[in-house]
Write a protein that holds these residues in place. Structure first.
Motif, PDB file in Angstrom:
ATOM      1  N   THR A  31      13.085 -17.526  36.669  1.00  0.00           N
ATOM      2  CA  THR A  31      13.370 -16.106  36.842  1.00  0.00           C
ATOM      3  C   THR A  31      14.849 -15.981  37.196  1.00  0.00           C
ATOM      4  O   THR A  31      15.317 -16.582  38.162  1.00  0.00           O
TER       5      THR A  31
ATOM      6  N   PHE B 249      18.138 -13.865  38.361  1.00  0.00           N
ATOM      7  CA  PHE B 249      18.532 -12.710  39.172  1.00  0.00           C
ATOM      8  C   PHE B 249      20.011 -12.407  38.939  1.00  0.00           C
ATOM      9  O   PHE B 249      20.849 -13.297  39.030  1.00  0.00           O
TER      10      PHE B 249
ATOM     11  N   HIS C 235      15.249 -10.458  36.717  1.00  0.00           N
ATOM     12  CA  HIS C 235      15.078  -9.521  37.835  1.00  0.00           C
ATOM     13  C   HIS C 235      16.435  -8.896  38.114  1.00  0.00           C
ATOM     14  O   HIS C 235      17.380  -9.594  38.480  1.00  0.00           O
TER      15      HIS C 235
ATOM     16  N   SER D 297      17.259  -7.662  47.420  1.00  0.00           N
ATOM     17  CA  SER D 297      16.285  -7.692  46.332  1.00  0.00           C
ATOM     18  C   SER D 297      15.913  -9.122  45.963  1.00  0.00           C
ATOM     19  O   SER D 297      14.780  -9.389  45.571  1.00  0.00           O
TER      20      SER D 297
ATOM     21  N   ALA E 132      12.052 -11.088  46.443  1.00  0.00           N
ATOM     22  CA  ALA E 132      11.375 -11.690  45.284  1.00  0.00           C
ATOM     23  C   ALA E 132      11.216 -13.203  45.397  1.00  0.00           C
ATOM     24  O   ALA E 132      10.623 -13.830  44.515  1.00  0.00           O
TER      25      ALA E 132
END
Length: 363
Positions: free
Chosen positions: A28, A30, A48, A56, A60
């Motif tokens: 993932t 970011f 993300h 944030s 996550a």
């Protein structure tokens, strides 16, 4: 293995594609740049959008096993703290000496692994130097030289932007570690100018900060002289010294960064030079061993890959992969020199260096 990758910039995108493409990592990515993330999302990579970057990302992180930090060096400490709080293993690319020292303190007693400086220099260069040094009975001198250079320089600085401007200025402005006459010392950046040629091309090299990683600490008491220098084309150092010191832009780095971003084009046509020499006593003889490689830009599928992308991403992806394979400590702090060079070069990501062209002539 679930990986949270912080940063979808020049290097981060390459890291994302390597790890995702292996099939062994759920990545993932970011970043605050929605456009950069959209390109990765189109390839099936989870993304993300980090509006308020720190908060944030923190929200996550639960459920992630590894954090790979490809953000600018000044975010290394807050990112490492988030990894510690979330129970994630941590890897980054920082060249910043102070940040690495704080992360090392943070890692003491941690149940997860903290391994900063996983790029080219610091990173691969330290793995090579330590590997060569291990074969000597006594060490006289270790010289580490690395350059990320435009293949076709056209301006007075003989340089194009190939990586982070923040990282570039950071290494030009901070004190540099070295060992001289057996003692750990600090030397000034941009000093120690020397010249050499490889394959008929002339280069210069000078002190810059961070490239040694933790080798000073590891080899102190074993080596008489140890240093790291950045390689550039002749004339670059004098012009940077003029900008930083005579024009006093060392104390106004924001202006210098703005000038460089506006006036110096980036390039994907670059070359990375890695050059390590180690000398000392071996089986009763005074010997020298050399490791020299050139890595060039290439094209992969629809993406042009710069040499600095290839080498930096290979370094951190190999570190994560070797950790996954149980070939690195599973907790605490890990230095680059704890990686065995044969393991690195045999790794599916680290082999980018093994495929590089070996340099034929040095003078």
């Amino acid at each position: 293995m679930k990986v949270a990758l912080l940063g979808a910039g020049h290097i981060g995108q390459r890291i994302a594609r390597l790890l995702h493409g292996s099939g062994d990592y759920q990545v993932t990515v970011f970043d605050q740049n929605a456009r950069a993330l959209a390109e990765l999302a189109a390839e099936g990579i989870a993304t993300h959008v980090a509006g308020d970057a720190i908060e944030s990302i923190r929200a996550a992180l639960p459920g992630q096993q590894v954090m790979v930090n490809a953000l600018p060096y000044h975010l290394a400490i807050p990112a490492a703290r988030m990894a510690l709080q979330a129970g994630c293993h941590y890897f980054d690319l920082t060249e910043d000496v102070a940040a690495t020292r704080e992360i090392k303190e943070m890692a003491a007693g941690a149940r997860t692994l903290f391994m900063p400086q996983c790029g080219l220099a610091p990173g691969f260069i330290g793995i090579v130097a330590h590997h060569l040094a291990q074969s000597f009975d006594t060490l006289q001198e270790v010289k580490m030289r690395v350059g990320a250079l435009p293949e076709f320089p056209t301006n007075a600085l003989k340089y194009n932007l190939t990586w982070s401007v923040d990282g570039l200025i950071n290494e030009y402005c901070h004190p540099c570690e070295a060992i001289r006459d057996g003692k750990a010392i600090e030397v000034l950046p941009l000093e120690g100018l020397e010249h050499f040629s490889v394959d008929g091309i002339e280069y210069e090299a000078f002190n810059t900060s961070g490239g040694l990683g933790t080798l000073c600490e590891t080899l102190e008491g074993r080596v008489r002289n140890l240093d790291y220098k950045t390689v550039r084309y002749p004339g670059h150092r004098n012009l940077m010294q003029f900008l930083l010191r005579e024009l006093q832009l060392e104390s106004d780095q924001a202006t210098l960064k703005d000038i460089l971003r506006r006036s110096m084009p980036a390039t994907m046509q670059d070359v990375v030079l890695v050059f390590v020499t180690v000398s000392g006593m071996k089986r009763g003889s005074f010997l020298q061993e050399v490791f020299a490689r050139k890595i060039f830009a290439e094209r992969a599928r629809d993406h042009q890959l710069s040499a600095i992308q290839i080498t930096t991403a290979a370094g951190i992806c190999a570190a994560v992969d070797l950790f996954r394979d149980g070939k690195l400590p599973q907790s605490g702090f890990a230095a680059q020199e704890q990686v065995r060079l044969p393991d690195f070069l045999a790794n599916r990501f680290g082999c980018a260096y093994e495929k590089a062209r070996q340099v034929e002539t040095i003078s």
